[in-house]
Design a protein around this motif. Structure first.
Motif, PDB file in Angstrom:
ATOM      1  N   GLU A   1       0.829  -1.203   0.000  1.00 44.24           N
ATOM      2  CA  GLU A   1       0.000   0.000   0.000  1.00 44.24           C
ATOM      3  C   GLU A   1       0.868   1.260   0.000  1.00 44.24           C
ATOM      4  OE1 GLU A   1      -3.602   0.224  -0.042  1.00 44.24           O
ATOM      5  OE2 GLU A   1      -3.061  -1.750  -0.825  1.00 44.24           O
TER       6      GLU A   1
ATOM      7  N   THR B   1      -9.878   4.753   5.131  1.00 39.36           N
ATOM      8  CA  THR B   1      -9.154   3.591   4.610  1.00 39.36           C
ATOM      9  C   THR B   1      -8.673   2.705   5.755  1.00 39.36           C
ATOM     10  OG1 THR B   1      -7.114   4.897   4.592  1.00 39.36           O
ATOM     11  CG2 THR B   1      -8.385   4.802   2.544  1.00 39.36           C
TER      12      THR B   1
ATOM     13  N   PHE C   1      -6.812  -1.469   6.639  1.00 39.59           N
ATOM     14  CA  PHE C   1      -6.151  -2.678   6.141  1.00 39.59           C
ATOM     15  C   PHE C   1      -5.923  -3.587   7.329  1.00 39.59           C
ATOM     16  CE2 PHE C   1      -3.308  -5.287   3.630  1.00 39.59           C
ATOM     17  CZ  PHE C   1      -3.661  -5.007   2.310  1.00 39.59           C
TER      18      PHE C   1
ATOM     19  N   GLN D   1       3.044   3.194   7.537  1.00 42.09           N
ATOM     20  CA  GLN D   1       1.705   3.758   7.631  1.00 42.09           C
ATOM     21  C   GLN D   1       1.513   4.443   8.984  1.00 42.09           C
ATOM     22  OE1 GLN D   1      -0.415   3.826   5.147  1.00 42.09           O
ATOM     23  NE2 GLN D   1       0.606   2.402   3.756  1.00 42.09           N
TER      24      GLN D   1
ATOM     25  N   ARG E   1      -0.440  -5.069  -5.031  1.00 41.59           N
ATOM     26  CA  ARG E   1      -1.444  -4.874  -3.988  1.00 41.59           C
ATOM     27  C   ARG E   1      -2.517  -5.942  -4.021  1.00 41.59           C
ATOM     28  NH1 ARG E   1      -2.009   1.554  -5.306  1.00 41.59           N
ATOM     29  NH2 ARG E   1       0.099   2.125  -4.648  1.00 41.59           N
TER      30      ARG E   1
ATOM     31  N   LYS F   1      -8.037  -5.330  -0.734  1.00 41.65           N
ATOM     32  CA  LYS F   1      -7.611  -4.563   0.444  1.00 41.65           C
ATOM     33  C   LYS F   1      -7.700  -5.386   1.738  1.00 41.65           C
ATOM     34  CE  LYS F   1      -6.852  -0.809  -1.964  1.00 41.65           C
ATOM     35  NZ  LYS F   1      -5.464  -0.386  -2.275  1.00 41.65           N
TER      36      LYS F   1
ATOM     37  N   GLN G   1      -4.634   7.652  -5.847  1.00 44.18           N
ATOM     38  CA  GLN G   1      -4.882   6.676  -4.780  1.00 44.18           C
ATOM     39  C   GLN G   1      -6.373   6.451  -4.559  1.00 44.18           C
ATOM     40  OE1 GLN G   1      -2.643   8.883  -1.937  1.00 44.18           O
ATOM     41  NE2 GLN G   1      -0.711   7.882  -2.431  1.00 44.18           N
TER      42      GLN G   1
ATOM     43  N   TRP H   1      -8.566   2.853  -4.701  1.00 45.40           N
ATOM     44  CA  TRP H   1      -9.548   2.362  -3.742  1.00 45.40           C
ATOM     45  C   TRP H   1     -10.913   2.152  -4.408  1.00 45.40           C
ATOM     46  CZ3 TRP H   1      -9.858   0.629   1.249  1.00 45.40           C
ATOM     47  CH2 TRP H   1      -8.643   0.574   1.936  1.00 45.40           C
TER      48      TRP H   1
END
Length: 362
Positions: free
Chosen positions: A49, A80, A82, A105, A197, A201, A332, A336
């Motif tokens: 990501e 968002t 993950f 992140q 990726r 997700k 981005q 998504w």
């Protein structure tokens, strides 16, 4: 004399640089030759990501990845998320996972699912702890994590060391998994070498249906959480504070058993006593709208229908209680949106099969 010192220094720097490069290559190869199993790929997809684009990182075992659908939460509420979640993930690894996660992140919130603590203590009381299985489950976490001091500390602190389980092989996974260089099909290697990726997700759901029922359980006081169980919860909180990141503990819904239920109640009480941010979804099945006849596929996990309900409930709670900044640029955001569309297609297939499975249960 000065010229000789400079030459010697250059040689030392060159040698040090060579060994650093060698260690980096060995470390990266070690990650590459990890076993060919989806649980070993979870870190790979998290690292893939874009940097600092996630609002939430959810950590835990199947007790989170069978309940949470990141694309659904994003579509409805705009934040968002993950999951860094593997089957049977040891809760003692959570502080190290958090430290590793923030390297790429800077999330606004960590969600930590707590059930594995109860599961582990239950297996100890029932004398059903499988040490070999525990080591395998630990390997799914360590093998995919990039070489780092965090990874080194995690292995050193948690690994069950014995003569047949040398730490050096865990610290240098190329030694542990070198046979995989000759294993695996071309399709598996191609996927590993080229995949980026996770289009979903980190979502992973199933359509199986198994009717459930609950009976009232009266704890008799014989099963108790130990001080070490409290300590790991405290350590997770301290780690969040050190990382200057908010944390929310959750307990996802499952069917209570005579072993797990008393321990779950004690965990609930400890969270309340300490004043930790904690959402006990297990006590809110009716509010969530879960149907015991259609929304579970076994005692401990929801299917796709149940996961949709839990995701909606939890996503609304998060959007109400936390403020998430928009971290996505236009490119981005398109990524998504593409994942949302891809999951909708997958969801349609799962729900169609779920409906058929529901009919078979009638």
């Amino acid at each position: 004399m000065k010229q000789k010192i400079r030459q010697d220094l250059k040689r030392v720097i060159a040698i040090a640089a060579f060994f650093c490069m060698l260690l980096w290559i060995v470390g990266e190869l070690g990650v590459l030759v990890r076993p060919f199993d989806e649980d070993f790929d979870k870190w790979h997809y998290f690292y893939a990501e874009d940097k600092d684009t996630l609002n939430v990182a959810a950590i835990g075992s199947s007790s989170i990845y069978r309940y949470w659908i990141p694309t659904r939460a994003y579509e409805k509420y705009g934040f968002t998320s993950f999951m860094i979640a593997q089957s049977g993930q040891d809760i003692h690894t959570v502080p190290y996972i958090m430290e590793e996660a923030v390297k790429s992140q800077k999330v606004d919130l960590f969600i930590v699912e707590t059930r594995q603590l109860v599961t582990y203590r239950t297996s100890e009381y029932k004398e059903q702890t499988d040490k070999e299985k525990q080591q395998y489950l630990f390997s799914t976490i360590s093998a995919g994590m990039k070489p780092s001091f965090v990874r080194m500390r995690m292995i050193h602190d948690i690994l069950q060391k014995d003569a047949g389980n040398p730490e050096i092989e865990w610290q240098i996974p190329l030694l542990k998994y070198h046979d995989n260089l000759l294993n695996g099909t071309w399709t598996e290697w191609k996927k590993r070498l080229t995949s980026g990726r996770d289009i979903y997700k980190s979502a992973t759901q199933i359509s199986k249906v198994e009717k459930q029922s609950e009976t009232k359980i009266e704890p008799d006081g014989t099963l108790v959480l130990l001080e070490e169980d409290h300590q790991i919860i405290d350590e997770i909180v301290r780690t969040a504070e050190k990382l200057n990141t908010k944390i929310l503990f959750i307990a996802t819904p499952y069917i209570a058993t005579k072993y797990r239920y008393p321990l779950q109640l004690q965990l609930d009480a400890y969270m309340e006593k300490k004043g930790y941010s904690y959402l006990n979804l297990n006590a809110e099945k009716k509010e969530i709208g879960l149907d015991l006849s259609t929304d579970f596929y076994n005692l401990y996990h929801t299917n796709i229908a149940g996961a949709n309900k839990v995701t909606d409930y939890l996503a609304e709670y998060l959007s109400t209680h936390y403020r998430f900044e928009n971290k996505l640029n236009s490119t981005q955001k398109k990524d998504w949106d593409t994942s949302v569309a891809a999951w909708k297609e997958k969801e349609a297939e799962l729900l169609a099969q779920w409906e058929e499975n529901c009919k078979e249960q009638e």
